[in-house]
Design a protein around this motif. Structure first.
Motif, mmCIF file in Angstrom:
data_model
loop_
_atom_site.group_PDB
_atom_site.id
_atom_site.type_symbol
_atom_site.label_atom_id
_atom_site.label_comp_id
_atom_site.label_asym_id
_atom_site.label_seq_id
_atom_site.Cartn_x
_atom_site.Cartn_y
_atom_site.Cartn_z
ATOM 1 N N HIS A 181 0.962 -1.351 0.186
ATOM 2 C CA HIS A 181 0.085 0.204 0.062
ATOM 3 C C HIS A 181 1.068 1.161 0.090
ATOM 4 O O HIS A 181 1.763 1.329 0.883
ATOM 5 N N ARG A 182 0.788 2.189 -0.986
ATOM 6 C CA ARG A 182 1.610 3.202 -1.252
ATOM 7 C C ARG A 182 0.595 4.642 -0.995
ATOM 8 O O ARG A 182 -0.473 4.417 -1.667
ATOM 9 N N ILE A 183 0.891 5.560 -0.519
ATOM 10 C CA ILE A 183 0.072 6.878 -0.660
ATOM 11 C C ILE A 183 1.077 7.884 -1.395
ATOM 12 O O ILE A 183 2.259 8.122 -0.913
ATOM 13 N N LEU A 184 0.758 8.243 -2.374
ATOM 14 C CA LEU A 184 1.301 9.480 -3.035
ATOM 15 C C LEU A 184 0.505 10.872 -2.959
ATOM 16 O O LEU A 184 -0.464 10.860 -3.284
ATOM 17 N N HIS A 185 1.417 11.691 -2.749
ATOM 18 C CA HIS A 185 1.060 13.032 -2.619
ATOM 19 C C HIS A 185 1.570 13.842 -3.691
ATOM 20 O O HIS A 185 2.745 14.105 -3.664
ATOM 21 N N VAL A 186 0.856 14.426 -4.736
ATOM 22 C CA VAL A 186 1.469 15.011 -5.783
ATOM 23 C C VAL A 186 0.903 16.505 -5.734
ATOM 24 O O VAL A 186 -0.262 16.915 -5.626
ATOM 25 N N SER A 187 2.190 17.175 -6.195
ATOM 26 C CA SER A 187 1.942 18.851 -6.020
ATOM 27 C C SER A 187 2.381 19.401 -7.491
ATOM 28 O O SER A 187 3.037 18.788 -8.223
ATOM 29 N N GLY A 188 1.778 20.585 -7.902
ATOM 30 C CA GLY A 188 2.015 21.251 -9.174
ATOM 31 C C GLY A 188 0.842 21.682 -9.653
ATOM 32 O O GLY A 188 -0.061 21.731 -8.885
ATOM 33 N N ARG A 189 0.670 21.687 -10.951
ATOM 34 C CA ARG A 189 -0.626 21.913 -11.731
ATOM 35 C C ARG A 189 -1.253 20.663 -11.947
ATOM 36 O O ARG A 189 -1.116 20.030 -12.961
ATOM 37 N N VAL A 190 -2.173 20.077 -10.944
ATOM 38 C CA VAL A 190 -2.363 18.598 -10.900
ATOM 39 C C VAL A 190 -4.001 18.581 -10.802
ATOM 40 O O VAL A 190 -4.655 17.609 -10.852
ATOM 41 N N GLN A 191 -4.604 19.733 -10.618
ATOM 42 C CA GLN A 191 -5.995 19.922 -10.807
ATOM 43 C C GLN A 191 -6.790 20.512 -11.878
ATOM 44 O O GLN A 191 -6.090 21.450 -12.364
ATOM 45 N N GLY A 192 -7.823 20.041 -12.385
ATOM 46 C CA GLY A 192 -8.406 20.626 -13.626
ATOM 47 C C GLY A 192 -7.648 20.213 -14.868
ATOM 48 O O GLY A 192 -7.932 20.920 -16.061
ATOM 49 N N VAL A 193 -6.693 19.083 -14.889
ATOM 50 C CA VAL A 193 -6.033 18.944 -16.016
ATOM 51 C C VAL A 193 -6.261 17.292 -16.309
ATOM 52 O O VAL A 193 -5.417 16.471 -16.981
ATOM 53 N N PHE A 194 -7.323 16.631 -15.719
ATOM 54 C CA PHE A 194 -7.651 15.161 -15.722
ATOM 55 C C PHE A 194 -6.645 14.218 -15.163
ATOM 56 O O PHE A 194 -6.212 13.052 -15.469
ATOM 57 N N TYR A 195 -6.033 14.667 -14.247
ATOM 58 C CA TYR A 195 -4.990 14.035 -13.508
ATOM 59 C C TYR A 195 -5.693 12.760 -12.770
ATOM 60 O O TYR A 195 -4.972 11.597 -13.039
ATOM 61 N N ARG A 196 -6.633 13.025 -12.120
ATOM 62 C CA ARG A 196 -7.421 11.881 -11.387
ATOM 63 C C ARG A 196 -7.675 10.968 -12.121
ATOM 64 O O ARG A 196 -7.579 9.706 -12.350
ATOM 65 N N GLN A 197 -8.483 11.264 -13.568
ATOM 66 C CA GLN A 197 -9.018 10.356 -14.346
ATOM 67 C C GLN A 197 -7.767 9.578 -15.042
ATOM 68 O O GLN A 197 -7.991 8.265 -15.245
ATOM 69 N N SER A 198 -6.831 10.042 -15.224
ATOM 70 C CA SER A 198 -5.660 9.544 -15.953
ATOM 71 C C SER A 198 -4.918 8.688 -15.167
ATOM 72 O O SER A 198 -4.597 7.443 -15.554
ATOM 73 N N THR A 199 -5.135 8.804 -13.785
ATOM 74 C CA THR A 199 -4.604 8.055 -12.733
ATOM 75 C C THR A 199 -5.321 6.776 -12.780
ATOM 76 O O THR A 199 -4.759 5.546 -12.773
ATOM 77 N N VAL A 200 -6.619 6.900 -12.874
ATOM 78 C CA VAL A 200 -7.438 5.835 -12.539
ATOM 79 C C VAL A 200 -7.162 4.665 -13.897
ATOM 80 O O VAL A 200 -6.684 3.565 -13.714
ATOM 81 N N ARG A 201 -7.069 5.337 -15.089
ATOM 82 C CA ARG A 201 -6.596 4.522 -16.193
ATOM 83 C C ARG A 201 -5.481 3.949 -16.188
ATOM 84 O O ARG A 201 -5.322 2.673 -16.477
#
Length: 92
Positions: free
Chosen positions: A6-26
């Motif tokens: 189990h890993r927890i990744l915390h990602v910072s930068g311009r990562v909201q509003g750019v389909f980051y979550r949806q791309s991560t799911v894929r």
């Protein structure tokens, strides 16, 4: 036989509003991982993922790039106890 991690990744930068979550799911689904990706109020994204270490390594490497519109400044990773997630999804 490899045990899931189990890993927890915390990602910072311009990562909201750019389909980051949806791309991560894929990406995570292609790697056979379970868990979730969620936006945080501070503009970061948190990803909790479970599965084989090699698949987690691949997801972590992808997270440093993200989707084309993203700009990733930092990815911090910690380990945690396995939660037993059954799918990978966007958490709101």
């Amino acid at each position: 036989m490899s045990f899931p991690e189990h890993r927890i990744l915390h990602v910072s930068g311009r990562v909201q509003g750019v389909f980051y979550r949806q791309s991560t799911v894929r990406q995570a689904q292609q790697l056979g991982l379970s868990g979730y990706a969620r936006n945080n109020p501070d503009g970061t994204v948190t990803i909790e993922a479970e599965g084989p270490a090699t698949a987690l390594d691949a997801l972590e490497a992808w997270c440093h790039q993200g989707p084309i519109a993203a700009r990733v400044d930092k990815v911090s990773v910690t380990s945690g106890p396995v939660q037993g997630y059954t799918e990978f999804r966007v958490e709101r």
